[in-house]
Design a protein around this motif. Structure first.
Motif, mmCIF file in Angstrom:
data_model
loop_
_atom_site.group_PDB
_atom_site.id
_atom_site.type_symbol
_atom_site.label_atom_id
_atom_site.label_comp_id
_atom_site.label_asym_id
_atom_site.label_seq_id
_atom_site.Cartn_x
_atom_site.Cartn_y
_atom_site.Cartn_z
ATOM 1 N N ARG A 15 0.838 -1.202 0.000
ATOM 2 C CA ARG A 15 0.000 0.000 0.000
ATOM 3 C C ARG A 15 0.869 1.246 0.000
ATOM 4 O O ARG A 15 0.602 2.196 -0.737
ATOM 5 C CB ARG A 15 -0.910 -0.014 1.232
ATOM 6 N N ALA A 16 1.940 1.213 0.774
ATOM 7 C CA ALA A 16 2.857 2.368 0.815
ATOM 8 C C ALA A 16 3.499 2.569 -0.553
ATOM 9 O O ALA A 16 3.663 3.705 -1.023
ATOM 10 C CB ALA A 16 3.926 2.148 1.879
ATOM 11 N N LEU A 17 3.824 1.472 -1.236
ATOM 12 C CA LEU A 17 4.420 1.575 -2.572
ATOM 13 C C LEU A 17 3.390 2.081 -3.582
ATOM 14 O O LEU A 17 3.703 2.887 -4.461
ATOM 15 C CB LEU A 17 4.980 0.222 -3.004
ATOM 16 N N VAL A 33 0.648 -6.984 -9.004
ATOM 17 C CA VAL A 33 0.720 -7.386 -7.593
ATOM 18 C C VAL A 33 0.409 -8.877 -7.582
ATOM 19 O O VAL A 33 -0.638 -9.309 -8.063
ATOM 20 C CB VAL A 33 -0.302 -6.633 -6.725
ATOM 21 N N LEU A 34 1.354 -9.664 -7.091
ATOM 22 C CA LEU A 34 1.222 -11.129 -7.121
ATOM 23 C C LEU A 34 1.322 -11.684 -5.708
ATOM 24 O O LEU A 34 2.165 -11.246 -4.915
ATOM 25 C CB LEU A 34 2.327 -11.731 -8.004
ATOM 26 N N LEU A 43 -4.461 -8.386 -1.994
ATOM 27 C CA LEU A 43 -4.912 -8.495 -3.390
ATOM 28 C C LEU A 43 -6.163 -7.639 -3.612
ATOM 29 O O LEU A 43 -6.306 -6.984 -4.654
ATOM 30 C CB LEU A 43 -5.212 -9.958 -3.750
ATOM 31 N N GLU A 44 -7.030 -7.613 -2.586
ATOM 32 C CA GLU A 44 -8.230 -6.776 -2.680
ATOM 33 C C GLU A 44 -7.843 -5.305 -2.769
ATOM 34 O O GLU A 44 -8.395 -4.548 -3.562
ATOM 35 C CB GLU A 44 -9.110 -6.995 -1.444
ATOM 36 N N VAL A 45 -6.865 -4.919 -1.941
ATOM 37 C CA VAL A 45 -6.391 -3.521 -1.936
ATOM 38 C C VAL A 45 -5.854 -3.155 -3.316
ATOM 39 O O VAL A 45 -6.168 -2.103 -3.869
ATOM 40 C CB VAL A 45 -5.292 -3.334 -0.859
ATOM 41 N N ALA A 46 -5.081 -4.078 -3.888
ATOM 42 C CA ALA A 46 -4.491 -3.810 -5.214
ATOM 43 C C ALA A 46 -5.588 -3.696 -6.274
ATOM 44 O O ALA A 46 -5.576 -2.788 -7.108
ATOM 45 C CB ALA A 46 -3.516 -4.923 -5.568
#
Ligand code: GRF
Length: 189
Positions: A15-17, A33-34, A43-46
């Protein structure tokens, strides 16, 4: 620079990245994002951030770590990523993936390496009475948590600290350190 971020859990460093990559001057963009865990919350956040995600379950490969890593490597290459950031990625890598991304794979570890490699770093720091602790971003090499150090951030250890309190203080520094080190590493040449 297109980067792939590998996670196994909540993905707070990811998240910071993501937030750093949203800055117009930041030299990286996340193309994948893997996770090795299909149910990783990160994964949900991505996905919510509109990013390309993939889940390659290591359990589907039994003990064959390299077979799992070949699939992971193929997904990373298909995304066009030129750098890999391990961010709470809880799999020990075989020389296969490490060598495939030599000098192009970073990891963040919650201790001031070389102190406290491995897991439970905050408990260990408290147990030995450390007065200082922190986090390290390093290049990934065959040995676990022992590649060239790219950057570190320090926090005090308080007498009252529980492992969770210390972990929270370190995590805050991780979120500042990782984007900074990544930016410097991309701009290094
Ligand atoms: C963090 O302490 C990180 O240093 C370690 O895994 C923990 C969880 O990271 N690698 P995240 O919240 O999933 O990014």
């Amino acid at each position: 620079t297109p980067i792939a971020v590998l996670i196994s859990g909540r993905g707070s460093n990811m998240r910071a990245l993501i937030e750093a990559c949203e800055r117009p001057d930041f030299p990286a963009r996340i193309v994948l994002v893997l996770s090795n865990k299909p149910d990783a919350a990160g994964l949900e956040v991505a996905r919510a951030a509109g990013l390309q995600t993939a889940a390659i379950d290591h359990k589907a490969f039994g003990k064959d770590r390299e077979a799992h890593e070949r699939k992971v490597d193929a997904a990373i290459r298909a995304s066009g990523a030129q750098l890999v950031c391990l961010a709470g990625y809880m799999r020990v890598l075989t020389p296969y993936l490490v060598n495939a991304w030599d000098g192009r794979m970073l990891n963040i570890h919650p201790s001031l390496l070389p102190a406290f490699p491995g897991l439970h770093t905050h408990e260990a720091a408290i147990a030995v009475g450390a007065t200082e602790h922190g986090c390290t971003v390093h290049l990934v090499t065959a040995g676990v948590d022992e590649g060239p150090i790219l950057g570190q951030a320090r926090v005090p250890v308080l007498k009252s600290d529980t492992p969770d309190a210390l972990a929270a203080r370190v995590l805050e520094q991780e979120h500042a350190l990782y984007p900074l080190v990544l930016q410097n590493y991309i701009n290094r040449q």
